[in-house]
Design a protein around this motif. Structure first.
Motif, PDB file in Angstrom:
ATOM      1  N   GLY A 247       0.790  -1.220   0.000  1.00  0.00           N
ATOM      2  CA  GLY A 247       0.000   0.000   0.000  1.00  0.00           C
ATOM      3  C   GLY A 247       0.823   1.271   0.000  1.00  0.00           C
ATOM      4  N   GLN A 248       2.063   1.192  -0.440  1.00  0.00           N
ATOM      5  CA  GLN A 248       2.960   2.356  -0.399  1.00  0.00           C
ATOM      6  C   GLN A 248       3.438   2.763  -1.782  1.00  0.00           C
ATOM      7  OE1 GLN A 248       3.536   4.146   2.173  1.00  0.00           O
ATOM      8  NE2 GLN A 248       2.464   2.826   3.619  1.00  0.00           N
ATOM      9  N   PHE A 249       2.634   2.490  -2.804  1.00  0.00           N
ATOM     10  CA  PHE A 249       3.100   2.763  -4.166  1.00  0.00           C
ATOM     11  C   PHE A 249       3.329   4.253  -4.390  1.00  0.00           C
ATOM     12  CE2 PHE A 249       2.673   3.565  -8.688  1.00  0.00           C
ATOM     13  CZ  PHE A 249       3.462   2.563  -9.242  1.00  0.00           C
ATOM     14  N   TRP A 250       2.272   5.050  -4.299  1.00  0.00           N
ATOM     15  CA  TRP A 250       2.425   6.478  -4.610  1.00  0.00           C
ATOM     16  C   TRP A 250       3.263   7.229  -3.583  1.00  0.00           C
ATOM     17  CZ3 TRP A 250       2.072   7.532  -9.308  1.00  0.00           C
ATOM     18  CH2 TRP A 250       1.129   6.921 -10.136  1.00  0.00           C
ATOM     19  N   PRO A 251       3.129   6.963  -2.271  1.00  0.00           N
ATOM     20  CA  PRO A 251       4.023   7.655  -1.327  1.00  0.00           C
ATOM     21  C   PRO A 251       5.503   7.402  -1.605  1.00  0.00           C
ATOM     22  CG  PRO A 251       2.184   6.660  -0.170  1.00  0.00           C
ATOM     23  CD  PRO A 251       2.106   6.169  -1.576  1.00  0.00           C
ATOM     24  N   THR A 252       5.836   6.146  -1.973  1.00  0.00           N
ATOM     25  CA  THR A 252       7.240   5.825  -2.240  1.00  0.00           C
ATOM     26  C   THR A 252       7.700   6.451  -3.541  1.00  0.00           C
ATOM     27  OG1 THR A 252       6.993   3.724  -1.061  1.00  0.00           O
ATOM     28  CG2 THR A 252       8.901   3.958  -2.492  1.00  0.00           C
ATOM     29  N   VAL A 253       6.870   6.383  -4.574  1.00  0.00           N
ATOM     30  CA  VAL A 253       7.242   6.981  -5.854  1.00  0.00           C
ATOM     31  C   VAL A 253       7.502   8.471  -5.693  1.00  0.00           C
ATOM     32  CG1 VAL A 253       6.390   7.551  -8.161  1.00  0.00           C
ATOM     33  CG2 VAL A 253       6.085   5.238  -7.252  1.00  0.00           C
ATOM     34  N   ARG A 254       6.654   9.137  -4.885  1.00  0.00           N
ATOM     35  CA  ARG A 254       6.860  10.583  -4.664  1.00  0.00           C
ATOM     36  C   ARG A 254       8.125  10.873  -3.872  1.00  0.00           C
ATOM     37  NH1 ARG A 254       1.118  10.522  -3.770  1.00  0.00           N
ATOM     38  NH2 ARG A 254       1.496  10.430  -1.511  1.00  0.00           N
ATOM     39  N   SER A 255       8.595   9.880  -3.096  1.00  0.00           N
ATOM     40  CA  SER A 255       9.765  10.100  -2.237  1.00  0.00           C
ATOM     41  C   SER A 255      11.067   9.647  -2.867  1.00  0.00           C
ATOM     42  CB  SER A 255       9.564   9.361  -0.902  1.00  0.00           C
ATOM     43  OG  SER A 255       8.393   9.770  -0.261  1.00  0.00           O
ATOM     44  N   MET A 256      11.013   9.081  -4.067  1.00  0.00           N
ATOM     45  CA  MET A 256      12.212   8.512  -4.686  1.00  0.00           C
ATOM     46  C   MET A 256      13.059   9.527  -5.432  1.00  0.00           C
ATOM     47  SD  MET A 256      10.798   4.876  -6.174  1.00  0.00           S
ATOM     48  CE  MET A 256      12.330   4.560  -7.048  1.00  0.00           C
ATOM     49  N   GLY A 257      12.630  10.758  -5.498  1.00  0.00           N
ATOM     50  CA  GLY A 257      13.419  11.770  -6.204  1.00  0.00           C
ATOM     51  C   GLY A 257      13.501  11.542  -7.695  1.00  0.00           C
ATOM     52  N   LEU A 258      12.357  11.230  -8.313  1.00  0.00           N
ATOM     53  CA  LEU A 258      12.361  10.971  -9.750  1.00  0.00           C
ATOM     54  C   LEU A 258      12.862  12.172 -10.541  1.00  0.00           C
ATOM     55  CD1 LEU A 258       8.967   9.070 -10.203  1.00  0.00           C
ATOM     56  CD2 LEU A 258      11.261   8.096 -10.139  1.00  0.00           C
ATOM     57  N   TRP A 259      12.645  13.368 -10.020  1.00  0.00           N
ATOM     58  CA  TRP A 259      13.021  14.574 -10.772  1.00  0.00           C
ATOM     59  C   TRP A 259      14.530  14.677 -10.948  1.00  0.00           C
ATOM     60  CZ3 TRP A 259      16.089  18.257  -8.418  1.00  0.00           C
ATOM     61  CH2 TRP A 259      16.222  18.151  -7.032  1.00  0.00           C
ATOM     62  N   TRP A 260      15.306  14.096 -10.028  1.00  0.00           N
ATOM     63  CA  TRP A 260      16.764  14.073 -10.224  1.00  0.00           C
ATOM     64  C   TRP A 260      17.269  12.660 -10.550  1.00  0.00           C
ATOM     65  CZ3 TRP A 260      19.167  10.692  -7.000  1.00  0.00           C
ATOM     66  CH2 TRP A 260      18.547  10.405  -5.769  1.00  0.00           C
ATOM     67  N   GLY A 261      16.516  11.622 -10.138  1.00  0.00           N
ATOM     68  CA  GLY A 261      16.965  10.254 -10.362  1.00  0.00           C
ATOM     69  C   GLY A 261      16.892   9.829 -11.815  1.00  0.00           C
ATOM     70  N   LEU A 262      15.795  10.189 -12.497  1.00  0.00           N
ATOM     71  CA  LEU A 262      15.674   9.814 -13.898  1.00  0.00           C
ATOM     72  C   LEU A 262      16.730  10.484 -14.776  1.00  0.00           C
ATOM     73  CD1 LEU A 262      11.800   9.610 -14.388  1.00  0.00           C
ATOM     74  CD2 LEU A 262      13.441   7.755 -14.058  1.00  0.00           C
ATOM     75  N   PRO A 263      17.027  11.781 -14.581  1.00  0.00           N
ATOM     76  CA  PRO A 263      18.150  12.362 -15.345  1.00  0.00           C
ATOM     77  C   PRO A 263      19.484  11.696 -15.049  1.00  0.00           C
ATOM     78  CG  PRO A 263      16.743  14.104 -14.499  1.00  0.00           C
ATOM     79  CD  PRO A 263      16.255  12.815 -13.866  1.00  0.00           C
ATOM     80  N   LEU A 264      19.700  11.306 -13.770  1.00  0.00           N
ATOM     81  CA  LEU A 264      20.938  10.598 -13.434  1.00  0.00           C
ATOM     82  C   LEU A 264      20.995   9.266 -14.169  1.00  0.00           C
ATOM     83  CD1 LEU A 264      23.516  10.205 -11.726  1.00  0.00           C
ATOM     84  CD2 LEU A 264      22.044   9.276  -9.905  1.00  0.00           C
ATOM     85  N   PHE A 265      19.891   8.536 -14.161  1.00  0.00           N
ATOM     86  CA  PHE A 265      19.816   7.271 -14.890  1.00  0.00           C
ATOM     87  C   PHE A 265      20.077   7.483 -16.378  1.00  0.00           C
ATOM     88  CE2 PHE A 265      17.106   4.706 -17.642  1.00  0.00           C
ATOM     89  CZ  PHE A 265      17.520   3.421 -17.337  1.00  0.00           C
ATOM     90  N   ALA A 266      19.433   8.477 -16.958  1.00  0.00           N
ATOM     91  CA  ALA A 266      19.571   8.724 -18.393  1.00  0.00           C
ATOM     92  C   ALA A 266      20.988   9.145 -18.755  1.00  0.00           C
ATOM     93  CB  ALA A 266      18.571   9.798 -18.834  1.00  0.00           C
ATOM     94  N   ALA A 267      21.629   9.933 -17.891  1.00  0.00           N
ATOM     95  CA  ALA A 267      22.984  10.414 -18.178  1.00  0.00           C
ATOM     96  C   ALA A 267      23.981   9.261 -18.249  1.00  0.00           C
ATOM     97  CB  ALA A 267      23.418  11.420 -17.120  1.00  0.00           C
ATOM     98  N   ILE A 268      23.704   8.176 -17.524  1.00  0.00           N
ATOM     99  CA  ILE A 268      24.610   7.028 -17.534  1.00  0.00           C
ATOM    100  C   ILE A 268      24.222   6.021 -18.612  1.00  0.00           C
ATOM    101  CG2 ILE A 268      25.447   5.069 -16.176  1.00  0.00           C
ATOM    102  CD1 ILE A 268      24.977   6.778 -13.664  1.00  0.00           C
ATOM    103  N   ALA A 269      22.927   5.733 -18.740  1.00  0.00           N
ATOM    104  CA  ALA A 269      22.478   4.624 -19.585  1.00  0.00           C
ATOM    105  C   ALA A 269      22.327   4.993 -21.053  1.00  0.00           C
ATOM    106  CB  ALA A 269      21.156   4.076 -19.054  1.00  0.00           C
ATOM    107  N   LEU A 270      21.931   6.235 -21.380  1.00  0.00           N
ATOM    108  CA  LEU A 270      21.505   6.539 -22.739  1.00  0.00           C
ATOM    109  C   LEU A 270      22.596   6.971 -23.721  1.00  0.00           C
ATOM    110  CD1 LEU A 270      18.061   8.305 -22.164  1.00  0.00           C
ATOM    111  CD2 LEU A 270      18.584   5.878 -22.532  1.00  0.00           C
ATOM    112  N   PRO A 271      23.667   7.652 -23.296  1.00  0.00           N
ATOM    113  CA  PRO A 271      24.620   8.166 -24.295  1.00  0.00           C
ATOM    114  C   PRO A 271      25.153   7.105 -25.246  1.00  0.00           C
ATOM    115  CG  PRO A 271      25.052   9.179 -22.180  1.00  0.00           C
ATOM    116  CD  PRO A 271      24.015   8.128 -21.941  1.00  0.00           C
TER     117      PRO A 271
END
Length: 625
Positions: A247-271
């Motif tokens: 029962g912690q899907f949306w609370p956890t997703v909001r707390s995972m720092g997607l706004w900085w985590g996804l760019p970090l992921f993309a900067a490593i994985a996509l180039p």
């Protein structure tokens, strides 16, 4: 009494950690590092990776993997890069090829142990209490001491690296998830009580959570660079199931720092993907994404089909001997008790998280059209945690000592007893299977009369006796001191690895791969300048690796004959094939000069015909690779 995080640790506090660390170091050496480079590369897959990495070093092109001068788009570059860096540091050899897999397995073992200890250490126990450290040490040891990890952790392919990156990402996520909990991490918490986290914002340690989630995004990106989209799809699938159950899907997703985590992921994985697509365009997209990802899931690739129950057999055999305790682990966790799981502290949800991880990957690949044993390797760390939990609680008893699940049931003890019996039967079954290999392994195209050679070597009998003796010892321990059965099986598996696995691997290498290496040495000695090397009837990539040069491969005898007829006057080629195909070429003694034979392989020098009749424009000089 609450422990202060600034208290200087005493010798009694440090001793369990040092004991477990020493034990895991021994496990890593015995299982993953000992004689790592003692056998040659194993055809057909391992030399493909090794040669692609070697060509990166030789050509200086670290963007596009090549094998035998042909692009290899099967996998992204991380495993090639790690091998290539190892080549630069330690030279081109088998040990360097397999080192990334061993490092990944050791790192994963360490993290599994650390996370388990952090999550099972209750606040009322001293920090140096031995029980949680033994539980964590058992989880770490099981993550390595199973047949699947033993094999793939010593093989120079991408599977173990994917398991390490993916498993590390999963554990990093769970640590970040727990760091958001107001109840903290059991014995490492500064809170005197363990409270469930039910608010939307979280009241834990946001700084620690951000650090763990950052590691999660980095390892997730490395998993994608190891094997592509599956590196994010599988963790995302398992994590989503877990968060929905708690029962912690949306609370956890909001707390995972997607706004900085996804760019970090993309900067490593996509180039790299951007650059390789820019270089090779639709060819890469069609081969890698279309064939090696979509087609493998939706259909059967390379005839790798299997029935729906295939992975039950793979896990049952590959996760030996620990698969016997998986039913008990599921019965103990009772994942259907949603309300109970939502009331426990987050660190106490480790068992449920491991179960979602295990079943998520198992279900995903069971639905896939293409099935291979190595696909389920990333679920084994979760299985190690599950088995360590059930064995730890069976040994240490009280639920409040090891808060790993929301409740307890009397039926669990019966499942554990069933696991003990099944584990013993598995040990005896493997002893019989290894002992009788010469009776059912009677044909191997690479090794004539393989059954007689194995029987003469005595290696199967020795390995079978070793497994049987361990089975007998485990049976005695079950009768005398059942609580130590987990540690007994760890010790037994390590012992079998030394006295049975390594000698057996060396014998198989002597029969199957050593003849190819010896012929490669012969070719290097007798080869004339610019003389091509041809293999007819089979493709053994290890020949390319050991020759450090390209090899032309042909399937059919007609192609080999046409190739020989196209040789220009004064030229020659070195041909490796078997006796039957060599005779079917129907080349006279003036054109075929036998040089050497090893097992099934025949090496000869082929010369052009006296009168050139073939059209060079139609010759298969570059085909078959």
């Amino acid at each position: 009494m609450t422990r202060s995080p600034f208290t200087r640790p005493s010798a009694a506090t440090v001793a369990p950690a040092l004991l477990v660390s020493l034990g895991l170091a021994i496990v890593a050496i015995v299982t993953l590092l000992y004689r790592l480079g003692s056998i040659g590369l194993i055809d057909e897959t391992e030399p493909l990776f090794a040669e692609a990495a070697r060509q990166m070093v030789e050509t200086g092109d670290w963007l596009t993997p090549y094998y035998n001068d042909v692009t290899r788009f099967d996998k992204p570059p991380l495993v090639y890069w790690m091998m290539a860096i190892g080549y630069r540091a330690f030279g081109v050899n088998e040990w360097t090829v397999r080192l990334p897999s061993s490092i990944a397995a050791i790192a994963l073992m360490t993290l599994v142990c650390f996370v388990t200890v952090r999550c099972v250490m209750p606040s009322r126990l001293p920090l140096g209490h031995l029980k949680p450290w033994l539980a964590g040490g058992l989880a770490g040891a099981i993550a390595v001491l199973n047949l699947h990890t033993l094999v793939w952790g010593r093989t120079g392919v991408s599977d173990m690296l994917l398991s390490g990156c993916m498993g590390g990402a999963m554990l990093a996520f769970f640590m970040g998830y727990c760091a958001l909990d107001a109840g903290g991490f059991g014995g490492f918490s500064t809170s005197a009580t363990a409270r469930g986290w039910r608010s939307g914002g979280g009241a834990g340690n946001p700084t620690a959570a951000r650090a763990w989630f950052a590691l999660f995004y980095v390892l997730l990106a490395l998993a994608v660079l190891t094997k592509g989209p599956v590196g994010i799809v599988l963790p995302g699938f398992a994590i989503a199931i877990f968060l929905l159950l708690t029962g912690q899907f949306w609370p956890t997703v909001r707390s995972m720092g997607l706004w900085w985590g996804l760019p970090l992921f993309a900067a490593i994985a996509l180039p790299w993907f951007v650059l390789v697509i820019a270089e090779h365009g639709t060819e890469y997209v069609a081969v890698f994404f279309g064939y090696h990802n979509v087609a493998r899931f939706t259909g059967v690739v390379n005839r790798h089909s299997a029935p729906w129950y295939f992975y039950f057999l793979v896990v049952g055999c590959g996760f030996f001997p620990w698969a016997a305790y998986l039913p008990a682990a599921i019965a103990q966790l009772r994942p259907w008790r949603f309300d109970g799981w939502r009331r426990v502290p987050r660190s106490g949800q480790l068992g449920l998280f491991a179960l979602c991880w295990f079943l998520g990957i198992f279900a995903f690949f069971s639905l896939a059209g293409t099935k291979l044993p190595s696909y389920v390797l990333p679920l084994l760390p979760a299985g190690a945690i599950l088995v360590a939990i059930v064995l730890a609680e069976a040994a240490y008893g009280e639920a409040e000592d090891l808060p790993l699940r929301p409740g307890r049931t009397r039926a669990v003890s019966h499942w554990v007893a069933f696991g003990h019996i099944l584990s013993l039967l598995l040990w005896l079954g493997w002893a019989i299977a290894i002992w009788t290999i010469p009776l059912w392994y009677t044909y191997d195209p690479a090794v004539p009369k393989v059954d007689r050679q194995l029987m003469a070597s005595g290696i199967c009998q020795t390995a079978g006796i070793g497994l049987a003796l361990v089975a007998i010892a485990i049976g005695l321990i079950l009768l005398v001191r059942r609580r130590w059965i987990g540690l007994a099986q760890v010790f037994g598996f390590g012992l079998v690895t030394i006295v049975s696995f390594h000698p057996f691997a060396n014998e198989i290498d002597r029969l199957r791969q050593q003849p190819l290496r010896e012929l490669a040495e012969t070719i290097a000695e007798i080869r004339q300048s610019d003389e091509p090397v041809v293999m007819l009837g089979f493709e053994k990539p290890s020949l390319v690796f050991y020759l450090r040069d390209t090899v032309a491969f042909f399937d059919r005898v007609s192609e080999g004959r046409e190739y020989a007829d196209c040789l220009p006057p004064g030229a020659s080629a070195l041909l490796m094939t078997d006796e039957e195909r060599q005779e079917n070429l129907e080349l006279g003694p003036d054109r075929l000069e036998p040089i050497e034979e090893r097992q099934r392989y025949r090496l000869a020098r082929v010369r052009p015909p006296a009168t050139q009749t073939a059209d060079p424009q139609t010759c298969p000089l570059n085909s078959g690779t």
